[in-house]
Scaffold this active site. Structure first.
Site, PDB file in Angstrom:
ATOM      1  N   TYR A   2      -6.752  -6.316   4.163  1.00 16.24           N
ATOM      2  CA  TYR A   2      -6.659  -6.936   3.057  1.00 16.24           C
ATOM      3  C   TYR A   2      -5.707  -8.163   3.329  1.00 16.24           C
ATOM      4  CZ  TYR A   2      -5.689  -7.564  -1.985  1.00 16.24           C
ATOM      5  OH  TYR A   2      -5.689  -8.170  -3.097  1.00 16.24           O
ATOM      6  N   ARG A  58      -4.266   2.677  -7.660  1.00 15.72           N
ATOM      7  CA  ARG A  58      -2.818   1.591  -7.854  1.00 15.72           C
ATOM      8  C   ARG A  58      -2.120   2.232  -8.997  1.00 15.72           C
ATOM      9  NH1 ARG A  58      -5.477  -4.269  -8.351  1.00 15.72           N
ATOM     10  NH2 ARG A  58      -7.445  -3.359  -9.213  1.00 15.72           N
ATOM     11  N   VAL A  97      -0.122   1.692 -11.736  1.00 16.72           N
ATOM     12  CA  VAL A  97      -0.072   1.867 -13.178  1.00 16.72           C
ATOM     13  C   VAL A  97      -0.976   2.730 -13.642  1.00 16.72           C
ATOM     14  CG1 VAL A  97      -0.285   0.516 -15.337  1.00 16.72           C
ATOM     15  CG2 VAL A  97       0.776  -0.350 -13.443  1.00 16.72           C
ATOM     16  N   SER A  98      -2.284   2.760 -13.184  1.00 16.22           N
ATOM     17  CA  SER A  98      -3.489   3.524 -13.565  1.00 16.22           C
ATOM     18  C   SER A  98      -3.307   5.064 -13.070  1.00 16.22           C
ATOM     19  CB  SER A  98      -4.896   3.018 -13.138  1.00 16.22           C
ATOM     20  OG  SER A  98      -4.689   2.615 -11.511  1.00 16.22           O
ATOM     21  N   ASN A  99      -2.753   5.214 -11.887  1.00 17.20           N
ATOM     22  CA  ASN A  99      -2.419   6.356 -11.339  1.00 17.20           C
ATOM     23  C   ASN A  99      -1.298   7.160 -12.353  1.00 17.20           C
ATOM     24  OD1 ASN A  99      -4.035   6.582  -9.227  1.00 17.20           O
ATOM     25  ND2 ASN A  99      -2.460   6.844  -7.858  1.00 17.20           N
ATOM     26  N   PHE A 100      -0.275   6.518 -12.690  1.00 22.08           N
ATOM     27  CA  PHE A 100       0.799   7.227 -13.445  1.00 22.08           C
ATOM     28  C   PHE A 100       0.206   7.473 -14.843  1.00 22.08           C
ATOM     29  CE2 PHE A 100       4.936   5.491 -11.403  1.00 22.08           C
ATOM     30  CZ  PHE A 100       4.332   6.306 -10.103  1.00 22.08           C
ATOM     31  N   GLN A 157      11.194   1.271  -4.522  1.00 20.57           N
ATOM     32  CA  GLN A 157      10.522   0.138  -3.880  1.00 20.57           C
ATOM     33  C   GLN A 157      10.282  -0.487  -5.400  1.00 20.57           C
ATOM     34  OE1 GLN A 157       9.474   3.015  -3.701  1.00 20.57           O
ATOM     35  NE2 GLN A 157       7.008   3.057  -3.755  1.00 20.57           N
TER      36      GLN A 157
HETATM   37  P1  NAD Z   1     -11.277  -4.633  -8.633  1.00 19.94           P
HETATM   38  O1  NAD Z   1     -11.617  -3.971  -7.538  1.00 19.94           O
HETATM   39  O2  NAD Z   1     -11.519  -4.204 -10.026  1.00 19.94           O
HETATM   40  O3  NAD Z   1     -12.352  -5.944  -8.587  1.00 19.94           O
HETATM   41  C1  NAD Z   1     -13.017  -6.337  -7.500  1.00 19.94           C
HETATM   42  C2  NAD Z   1     -14.628  -6.740  -7.835  1.00 19.94           C
HETATM   43  O4  NAD Z   1     -15.139  -6.889  -6.573  1.00 19.94           O
HETATM   44  C3  NAD Z   1     -15.530  -5.352  -8.016  1.00 19.94           C
HETATM   45  O5  NAD Z   1     -16.121  -5.442  -9.108  1.00 19.94           O
HETATM   46  C4  NAD Z   1     -16.034  -5.012  -6.574  1.00 19.94           C
HETATM   47  O6  NAD Z   1     -17.063  -4.470  -7.107  1.00 19.94           O
HETATM   48  C5  NAD Z   1     -16.314  -6.551  -6.157  1.00 19.94           C
HETATM   49  N1  NAD Z   1     -16.726  -6.699  -4.735  1.00 19.94           N
HETATM   50  C6  NAD Z   1     -16.107  -6.088  -3.856  1.00 19.94           C
HETATM   51  N2  NAD Z   1     -16.648  -6.335  -2.730  1.00 19.94           N
HETATM   52  C7  NAD Z   1     -17.628  -7.192  -3.087  1.00 19.94           C
HETATM   53  C8  NAD Z   1     -18.684  -7.901  -2.337  1.00 19.94           C
HETATM   54  N3  NAD Z   1     -18.640  -7.668  -0.929  1.00 19.94           N
HETATM   55  N4  NAD Z   1     -19.523  -8.389  -2.715  1.00 19.94           N
HETATM   56  C9  NAD Z   1     -19.593  -8.682  -4.078  1.00 19.94           C
HETATM   57  N5  NAD Z   1     -18.776  -8.022  -4.940  1.00 19.94           N
HETATM   58  C10 NAD Z   1     -17.910  -7.229  -4.254  1.00 19.94           C
HETATM   59  O7  NAD Z   1     -10.120  -5.564  -8.493  1.00 19.94           O
HETATM   60  P2  NAD Z   1      -9.388  -6.505  -9.297  1.00 19.94           P
HETATM   61  O8  NAD Z   1      -8.038  -5.797  -9.568  1.00 19.94           O
HETATM   62  O9  NAD Z   1     -10.187  -6.891 -10.547  1.00 19.94           O
HETATM   63  O10 NAD Z   1      -9.154  -7.938  -8.347  1.00 19.94           O
HETATM   64  C11 NAD Z   1      -9.883  -8.857  -8.346  1.00 19.94           C
HETATM   65  C12 NAD Z   1      -9.562 -10.047  -7.307  1.00 19.94           C
HETATM   66  O11 NAD Z   1      -8.122 -10.397  -7.461  1.00 19.94           O
HETATM   67  C13 NAD Z   1      -9.436  -9.324  -5.945  1.00 19.94           C
HETATM   68  O12 NAD Z   1     -10.024 -10.378  -5.201  1.00 19.94           O
HETATM   69  C14 NAD Z   1      -8.226  -8.860  -5.592  1.00 19.94           C
HETATM   70  O13 NAD Z   1      -7.876  -9.164  -4.235  1.00 19.94           O
HETATM   71  C15 NAD Z   1      -7.312 -10.165  -6.612  1.00 19.94           C
HETATM   72  N6  NAD Z   1      -6.117  -9.567  -6.543  1.00 19.94           N
HETATM   73  C16 NAD Z   1      -5.669  -8.813  -7.643  1.00 19.94           C
HETATM   74  C17 NAD Z   1      -4.394  -8.231  -8.177  1.00 19.94           C
HETATM   75  C18 NAD Z   1      -4.329  -7.193  -9.159  1.00 19.94           C
HETATM   76  O14 NAD Z   1      -3.041  -6.957  -9.090  1.00 19.94           O
HETATM   77  N7  NAD Z   1      -5.210  -6.875 -10.113  1.00 19.94           N
HETATM   78  C19 NAD Z   1      -3.440  -8.854  -7.317  1.00 19.94           C
HETATM   79  C20 NAD Z   1      -3.697  -9.769  -6.258  1.00 19.94           C
HETATM   80  C21 NAD Z   1      -5.159 -10.123  -6.092  1.00 19.94           C
HETATM   81  N1  UDP Z   2       2.695   4.057  -5.616  1.00 20.28           N
HETATM   82  C1  UDP Z   2       3.414   5.441  -6.009  1.00 20.28           C
HETATM   83  N2  UDP Z   2       2.426   6.025  -6.628  1.00 20.28           N
HETATM   84  C2  UDP Z   2       1.169   5.941  -6.862  1.00 20.28           C
HETATM   85  C3  UDP Z   2       0.461   4.797  -6.367  1.00 20.28           C
HETATM   86  C4  UDP Z   2       1.473   3.711  -5.972  1.00 20.28           C
HETATM   87  O1  UDP Z   2       4.515   5.346  -6.064  1.00 20.28           O
HETATM   88  O2  UDP Z   2       0.433   6.781  -7.347  1.00 20.28           O
HETATM   89  C5  UDP Z   2       3.558   3.051  -5.179  1.00 20.28           C
HETATM   90  C6  UDP Z   2       3.180   2.325  -3.901  1.00 20.28           C
HETATM   91  O3  UDP Z   2       3.651   2.904  -2.801  1.00 20.28           O
HETATM   92  C7  UDP Z   2       3.639   0.852  -4.036  1.00 20.28           C
HETATM   93  C8  UDP Z   2       3.766   0.524  -5.624  1.00 20.28           C
HETATM   94  O4  UDP Z   2       3.428   1.802  -6.158  1.00 20.28           O
HETATM   95  O5  UDP Z   2       5.130   0.961  -3.713  1.00 20.28           O
HETATM   96  C9  UDP Z   2       2.568  -0.105  -5.757  1.00 20.28           C
HETATM   97  O6  UDP Z   2       1.507   0.349  -5.447  1.00 20.28           O
HETATM   98  P1  UDP Z   2      -0.186  -0.269  -5.991  1.00 20.28           P
HETATM   99  O7  UDP Z   2      -1.028   0.382  -4.796  1.00 20.28           O
HETATM  100  O8  UDP Z   2      -0.311  -0.317  -7.335  1.00 20.28           O
HETATM  101  O9  UDP Z   2       0.063  -1.686  -5.381  1.00 20.28           O
HETATM  102  P2  UDP Z   2       0.639  -2.752  -4.018  1.00 20.28           P
HETATM  103  O10 UDP Z   2       1.381  -1.558  -3.244  1.00 20.28           O
HETATM  104  O11 UDP Z   2      -0.572  -3.150  -3.473  1.00 20.28           O
HETATM  105  O12 UDP Z   2       1.651  -3.855  -4.618  1.00 20.28           O
END
Ligand code: NAD
Ligand code: UDP
Length: 311
Positions: A143, A184, A186-189, A207
């Protein structure tokens, strides 16, 4: 304008599609439904300015559009690690395909990059000028390095072919339409607490992350796309920083019930701390987040209650 949103059926993408339609635009939502779902955009289907296309962004795609938001990529660690090679292909080939299309059409193209480009940061908070501290061969690398390579491609197409790019580095964002099994934090908790299960804190829970509510983030992304002062990279996120233990305690306080905090091993290369420096976004667009973690968590809890059929 006619606007392509790749990953448009995902969490962030579906909110962007919705806002673009509200702004009177035509929206092409492209998704392979790996982590996204039709359900996220079902309410938009009746709109004649909305079109949903099943397509994988690793394959070239043709359409006549004025703007491209490239969001296609799984974002949660369990999902992007499920098939790491596919994740890299999605980031790298997806970027090449979007940039090729933008070059041909002279369209503006925005890349959804990530705070993960800073890795486990040794500079805190992280300004855009920081080059990061990323493991190139670990579990998160598919990633992190995929997104870093995509940024490189964006800037090379910009320098070599004058493609009109925008690169935004998104910090942890949460809110309605996250998948309940997204993995992730937030959704997990929230889902764990609503089901009366224990909250899984990874490592010692000290962290930190900085959580941005989806409405603030989407507002920032759309402002960034339309301004002409900078192509980025530009940080977007909420600078309020919390430990995972503080987040778990907030969720428990809001939901009540009998859930406890339990500890699970820290995944490899999990960043110790993360907080955006958002001075550039403030300066260029006058943007800063408005929704506090407490308010955002309440709204997200309401969403998951409905989603899980708990009220
Ligand atoms: P998400 O997983 O809900 O959305 C990703 C979408 O991309 C999904 O609908 C998935 O089906 C689609 N997808 C995945 N692979 C694909 C492919 N090969 N072809 C076409 N579609 C594909 O995640 P999100 O949180 O909505 O993230 C959206 C974007 O924002 C991502 O690029 C992610 O890296 C970036 N991003 C999100 C966060 C966050 O905290 N939500 C943080 C940093 C970056
Ligand atoms: N995390 C946690 N419990 C969970 C899922 C994640 O403690 O059920 C922690 C994880 O180890 C990280 C932080 O929460 O330190 C954020 O994790 P997330 O996967 O949401 O995002 P990222 O690590 O990509 O920032």
């Amino acid at each position: 304008m006619r606007i392509l949103v790749t990953g448009g059926a995902g969490f962030l993408g579906s909110h962007i599609c919705e806002r673009l339609l509200e702004g009177g635009h035509e929206v092409l939502c492209l998704d392979n439904f790996f982590t996204g779902a039709k359900e996220n955009v079902m309410h938009l289907m009746g709109n004649p300015r909305f079109e949903l296309i099943r397509h994988d962004i690793i394959d070239p795609f043709k359409a006549e559009v004025d703007r491209i938001y490239n969001l296609a990529c799984p974002a949660s660690p369990p999902h992007y690690q499920y098939n790491p090679i596919k994740t890299i292909k999605t980031s790298v080939l997806g970027a090449i395909n979007c940039l090729g299309l933008a070059k041909r059409l002279r369209a503006r193209v925005l890349q959804a990059s990530t705070s993960e480009v800073y890795g486990d940061p040794q500079v805190h908070p992280q300004p855009e000028s920081y080059w990061g501290n990323v493991n190139p061969i670990g579990k998160r690398s598919c990633y992190d390095e995929g997104k870093r390579c995509a940024e490189t491609l964006f800037f090379d197409y910009h320098r070599e072919n004058r493609v009109d790019i925008r690169v935004v580095r998104i910090f942890n964002t949460y809110g309605p339409r996250m998948h309940p099994n997204d993995g992730r934090v937030v959704s997990n908790f929230i889902v764990q607490a609503l089901k009366g299960e224990d909250l899984t804190v990874y490592g010692d829970g000290r962290q930190t992350r900085s959580f941005c509510y989806v409405d603030d983030l989407v507002e920032g992304i759309m402002l960034f796309m339309e301004q002409t002062e900078t192509v980025g990279p530009l940080n977007l996120g909420n600078p309020a920083e919390f430990t995972m233990l503080e987040l778990a305690e907030l969720v428990l306080r809001k939901i009540g019930g009998r859930s406890k905090i339990i500890y699970r091993p820290l995944p490899p290369d999990d960043p110790r701390q993360r907080r955006p420096d958002i001075s550039l976004a403030k300066k260029v667009m006058g943007w800063e987040p408005k929704v506090t973690l407490e308010e955002g968590i309440e709204r997200t809890i309401d969403y998951f209650r409905r989603k899980l059929g708990l009220n």
